[in-house]
Structures are given as C-alpha cells and as structure tokens.
Design a protein around this motif. Structure first.
Motif, PDB file in Angstrom:
ATOM      1  N   ALA A 110       0.628  -1.452   0.218  1.00  0.00           N
ATOM      2  CA  ALA A 110      -0.235   0.283   0.226  1.00  0.00           C
ATOM      3  C   ALA A 110       0.965   1.286  -0.057  1.00  0.00           C
ATOM      4  O   ALA A 110       0.519   2.183  -0.685  1.00  0.00           O
ATOM      5  N   VAL A 111       1.886   1.016   0.647  1.00  0.00           N
ATOM      6  CA  VAL A 111       2.988   2.699   0.757  1.00  0.00           C
ATOM      7  C   VAL A 111       3.536   3.056  -0.767  1.00  0.00           C
ATOM      8  O   VAL A 111       3.447   3.805  -0.713  1.00  0.00           O
ATOM      9  N   GLY A 112       4.141   1.839  -1.058  1.00  0.00           N
ATOM     10  CA  GLY A 112       4.884   1.580  -2.311  1.00  0.00           C
ATOM     11  C   GLY A 112       3.384   2.072  -3.503  1.00  0.00           C
ATOM     12  O   GLY A 112       4.141   2.851  -5.028  1.00  0.00           O
ATOM     13  N   ALA A 113       2.265   2.179  -3.406  1.00  0.00           N
ATOM     14  CA  ALA A 113       1.273   2.048  -3.967  1.00  0.00           C
ATOM     15  C   ALA A 113       1.065   3.559  -4.330  1.00  0.00           C
ATOM     16  O   ALA A 113       0.844   3.827  -5.313  1.00  0.00           O
ATOM     17  N   ARG A 114       0.732   4.066  -2.913  1.00  0.00           N
ATOM     18  CA  ARG A 114       1.073   5.337  -2.872  1.00  0.00           C
ATOM     19  C   ARG A 114       1.411   5.690  -3.941  1.00  0.00           C
ATOM     20  O   ARG A 114       1.750   7.100  -4.259  1.00  0.00           O
ATOM     21  N   VAL A 115       3.059   6.037  -3.495  1.00  0.00           N
ATOM     22  CA  VAL A 115       3.997   6.690  -4.213  1.00  0.00           C
ATOM     23  C   VAL A 115       4.787   6.729  -5.715  1.00  0.00           C
ATOM     24  O   VAL A 115       4.867   7.498  -5.451  1.00  0.00           O
ATOM     25  N   ASN A 116       3.789   5.824  -5.679  1.00  0.00           N
ATOM     26  CA  ASN A 116       3.928   5.633  -7.202  1.00  0.00           C
ATOM     27  C   ASN A 116       2.751   6.372  -7.688  1.00  0.00           C
ATOM     28  O   ASN A 116       2.292   6.125  -8.866  1.00  0.00           O
ATOM     29  N   GLY A 117       1.813   6.935  -7.026  1.00  0.00           N
ATOM     30  CA  GLY A 117       0.436   7.252  -7.262  1.00  0.00           C
ATOM     31  C   GLY A 117      -0.793   6.803  -7.902  1.00  0.00           C
ATOM     32  O   GLY A 117      -1.608   7.161  -8.053  1.00  0.00           O
ATOM     33  N   VAL A 118      -0.683   5.573  -6.917  1.00  0.00           N
ATOM     34  CA  VAL A 118      -1.930   5.023  -7.105  1.00  0.00           C
ATOM     35  C   VAL A 118      -2.916   5.371  -5.754  1.00  0.00           C
ATOM     36  O   VAL A 118      -2.969   5.751  -5.238  1.00  0.00           O
ATOM     37  N   ASN A 119      -4.534   5.286  -6.521  1.00  0.00           N
ATOM     38  CA  ASN A 119      -5.593   6.146  -5.896  1.00  0.00           C
ATOM     39  C   ASN A 119      -5.748   5.025  -4.966  1.00  0.00           C
ATOM     40  O   ASN A 119      -6.486   4.073  -5.869  1.00  0.00           O
ATOM     41  N   GLY A 120      -5.971   4.961  -3.308  1.00  0.00           N
ATOM     42  CA  GLY A 120      -5.991   4.351  -2.523  1.00  0.00           C
ATOM     43  C   GLY A 120      -6.919   3.727  -2.942  1.00  0.00           C
ATOM     44  O   GLY A 120      -7.961   2.554  -2.269  1.00  0.00           O
ATOM     45  N   THR A 121      -8.075   5.269  -2.524  1.00  0.00           N
ATOM     46  CA  THR A 121      -9.344   5.062  -2.477  1.00  0.00           C
ATOM     47  C   THR A 121     -10.265   4.975  -2.946  1.00  0.00           C
ATOM     48  O   THR A 121     -11.041   3.810  -2.795  1.00  0.00           O
ATOM     49  N   ILE A 122      -9.999   4.923  -4.402  1.00  0.00           N
ATOM     50  CA  ILE A 122     -10.913   3.808  -5.139  1.00  0.00           C
ATOM     51  C   ILE A 122     -10.849   2.789  -5.112  1.00  0.00           C
ATOM     52  O   ILE A 122     -10.634   2.310  -5.561  1.00  0.00           O
ATOM     53  N   VAL A 123      -9.020   2.705  -5.521  1.00  0.00           N
ATOM     54  CA  VAL A 123      -9.131   1.094  -5.977  1.00  0.00           C
ATOM     55  C   VAL A 123     -10.328   0.526  -4.668  1.00  0.00           C
ATOM     56  O   VAL A 123     -10.694  -0.664  -4.559  1.00  0.00           O
ATOM     57  N   SER A 124      -9.696   0.873  -3.087  1.00  0.00           N
ATOM     58  CA  SER A 124     -10.228   0.296  -2.129  1.00  0.00           C
ATOM     59  C   SER A 124     -12.193   0.802  -2.219  1.00  0.00           C
ATOM     60  O   SER A 124     -12.405  -1.085  -1.350  1.00  0.00           O
ATOM     61  N   ILE A 125     -12.950   1.593  -2.988  1.00  0.00           N
ATOM     62  CA  ILE A 125     -13.901   1.234  -3.522  1.00  0.00           C
ATOM     63  C   ILE A 125     -14.356   0.044  -4.246  1.00  0.00           C
ATOM     64  O   ILE A 125     -15.181  -0.521  -3.696  1.00  0.00           O
ATOM     65  N   ILE A 126     -13.902   0.457  -5.472  1.00  0.00           N
ATOM     66  CA  ILE A 126     -14.379  -0.952  -6.239  1.00  0.00           C
ATOM     67  C   ILE A 126     -13.857  -2.511  -5.773  1.00  0.00           C
ATOM     68  O   ILE A 126     -14.137  -3.215  -6.260  1.00  0.00           O
ATOM     69  N   PHE A 127     -12.324  -2.375  -4.716  1.00  0.00           N
ATOM     70  CA  PHE A 127     -12.349  -3.390  -3.982  1.00  0.00           C
ATOM     71  C   PHE A 127     -13.898  -4.329  -3.879  1.00  0.00           C
ATOM     72  O   PHE A 127     -14.299  -5.742  -3.151  1.00  0.00           O
ATOM     73  N   LEU A 128     -14.433  -3.125  -2.856  1.00  0.00           N
ATOM     74  CA  LEU A 128     -15.743  -3.239  -1.830  1.00  0.00           C
ATOM     75  C   LEU A 128     -16.458  -3.925  -2.182  1.00  0.00           C
ATOM     76  O   LEU A 128     -17.334  -5.132  -2.168  1.00  0.00           O
ATOM     77  N   LEU A 129     -17.137  -3.458  -3.634  1.00  0.00           N
ATOM     78  CA  LEU A 129     -18.160  -3.675  -4.218  1.00  0.00           C
ATOM     79  C   LEU A 129     -17.292  -4.901  -4.968  1.00  0.00           C
ATOM     80  O   LEU A 129     -18.788  -5.614  -5.631  1.00  0.00           O
TER      81      LEU A 129
END
Length: 264
Positions: A156-175
């Motif tokens: 998750a930390v590396g993803a944030r550093v590389n510009g991955v939008n964790g909020t959007i990914v989390s919402i999509i995963f929850l759905l």
C-alpha cells in the motif's frame, strides 16, 4: 448424477463460485479484510430475507443490500480501534432485520434454511446464468485493474508513492467483494460464505508466494471443495456446505502442516 438438471446447474454454479472466491480471496487476505466477509454475510442474509419477503429472487436482495452497504461498512471499519464495535453493531442490526423479514414473509422455514446454508436443488438455469454473468463481471474488473489492485493490496505504501489512488481502488474492491459474497452464497449459504472467500486463499499462501500462483492455487482449492462437496452431498443427501467446510478446513490444516515441515 449429471443426468439431473439441478446437478448440472449446481456444478456450473460451483465452478464459477470457486473461480471468483479464489481470485477475490487472495486480495481479501492481503488486505486483512476477512472480518468484512463475516459482516457482509449477515448483510447478505438480511438482503436475501428481504427478497423472500418481497417475492424477489434471493440473489437480487443480497446484491441490493451488500452493494449498498459494503463501501460504508468497509470505510467505517478501516480503523482497528473501532472495527470490533462497527462489526458488532452492523452484524446485530442486519441479523435482526433478516429475522424480521423472514417472520413477516409467508414462506416456510425451508426458505430460511436455503438462505443460511445454500440450496443445490433450488438453483435454476436462469439463476445459474445470472451468477455466471456476475462472476464474469467480477473477473473482468479484476483483470482490468489487476496491477493497481495487486500493488495496493500487497504494498500500500509503495502504491501511494507511485500515484495509485488507494481510495478508488478500495471502493472498487469493496464492491467486488459484495458481488462475490452474493455469488458464493448460492452454494454455501450466507452463514458460511467466509469459508470459500478466506480458507482457499489462506491455504494457498503456505504453498507459494507469487500473487498469480496464489490465485491459481486458491481457485483449485476452492474448486476442489465445491466439486467434491457437491458430489458427496449428492451421494449422502447431507448439506453441501458441510462437506465444503470440512474439505477446506482439511486443506488449510494440511497447508499448516506442510509449512511446519518446510520450516523444520
């Protein structure tokens, strides 16, 4: 056995359920969200009970309730300090709602049994194709967003550093998780959804470490449980969910023993 249409439907449904459960389960374990599968199972129970009360197919009610609540519950329970309280409150509310809807409906107790423990006989061809469509939707979304989902889940930390939008990914995963819960419940029931969504993936991580390999192995474990469970259920007329539970727990214990032997 395959001369019976309901067994053909059950095996087709079981195959797609295993594929979806094995795939999503790996990310559930990586994101430490196994707790959420328990919560969504109670929400799915309430949704299915509401569908029985309203005269809808049970799957439609489960989809409605789990999709509407998954993101809210997931975001509320991010902080570990309040996770137990959120889970307890939500579970209590939706179990109560499920009981209420069943008591208000004109259906028999067999409806409650089917919702809680699944029903092989009750899966129609229309429901199978609906389930297949939902499964393909889940798998397509996972395939499209695989790189971002894998990055955010395992680093998750590396993803944030590389510009991955964790909020959007989390919402999509929850759905996606909500869809998977509704799909898996058709075989194992809302009470035991977490079996297929957690144990195959939890077992796979002891045999391999690559994400793609873990997914393949988790799918194979889930498929073994679903197929063998359906076969044994046909032979004995015992609940399929019982056999699936025993098989998946046996695989998990075997994985723990394997890991212990390797470490020694």
């Amino acid at each position: 056995m395959f001369e019976l249409s309901f067994m053909r439907n059950a095996f087709m449904a079981g195959t797609f359920i295993a594929i979806v459960s094995g795939t999503i389960g790996v990310f559930v374990m990586a994101r430490n969200m196994s707790f959420l599968t328990h919560t969504l199972s109670e929400i799915g129970f309430a949704g299915a009970s509401f569908a029985v009360f309203a005269g809808w197919p049970a799957l439609n009610g489960m989809l409605l309730f789990t999709m509407l609540s998954s993101v809210l519950v997931g975001q509320m329970s991010i902080k570990e300090s309040r996770r137990e309280a959120v889970i307890s409150a939500v579970s209590a509310l939706f179990i109560g709602l499920g009981i209420l809807f069943l008591s208000l409906s004109s259906q028999t107790a067999s409806s409650a049994t089917s919702i809680l423990f699944g029903s092989v006989v009750g899966i129609s061809k229309h429901e199978v194709w609906q389930l297949v469509g939902l499964s393909l939707l889940v798998l397509a979304v996972v395939l499209i967003g695989y790189r971002q989902l894998k990055f955010d889940s395992f680093d998750a930390v590396g993803a944030r550093v590389n510009g991955v939008n964790g909020t959007i990914v989390s919402i999509i995963f929850l759905l996606l998780l909500a869809l998977s819960v509704s799909v898996a419940a058709q075989i194992v029931g809302s009470l035991l959804i977490f079996i297929l969504l957690t144990l195959p993936a939890a077992s796979a991580k002891y045999f391999t470490h690559g994400v793609a390999k873990m997914i393949v192995l988790a799918i194979l474990f889930a498929m073994l449980g679903a197929w063998l469970g359906l076969y044994l259920g046909y032979l004995t007329n015992w609940p399929v969910s019982f056999f699936i539970a025993v098989i998946e727990v046996t695989i998990y214990i075997s994985a723990l023993i394997f890991q212990h032997l390797v470490n020694d």
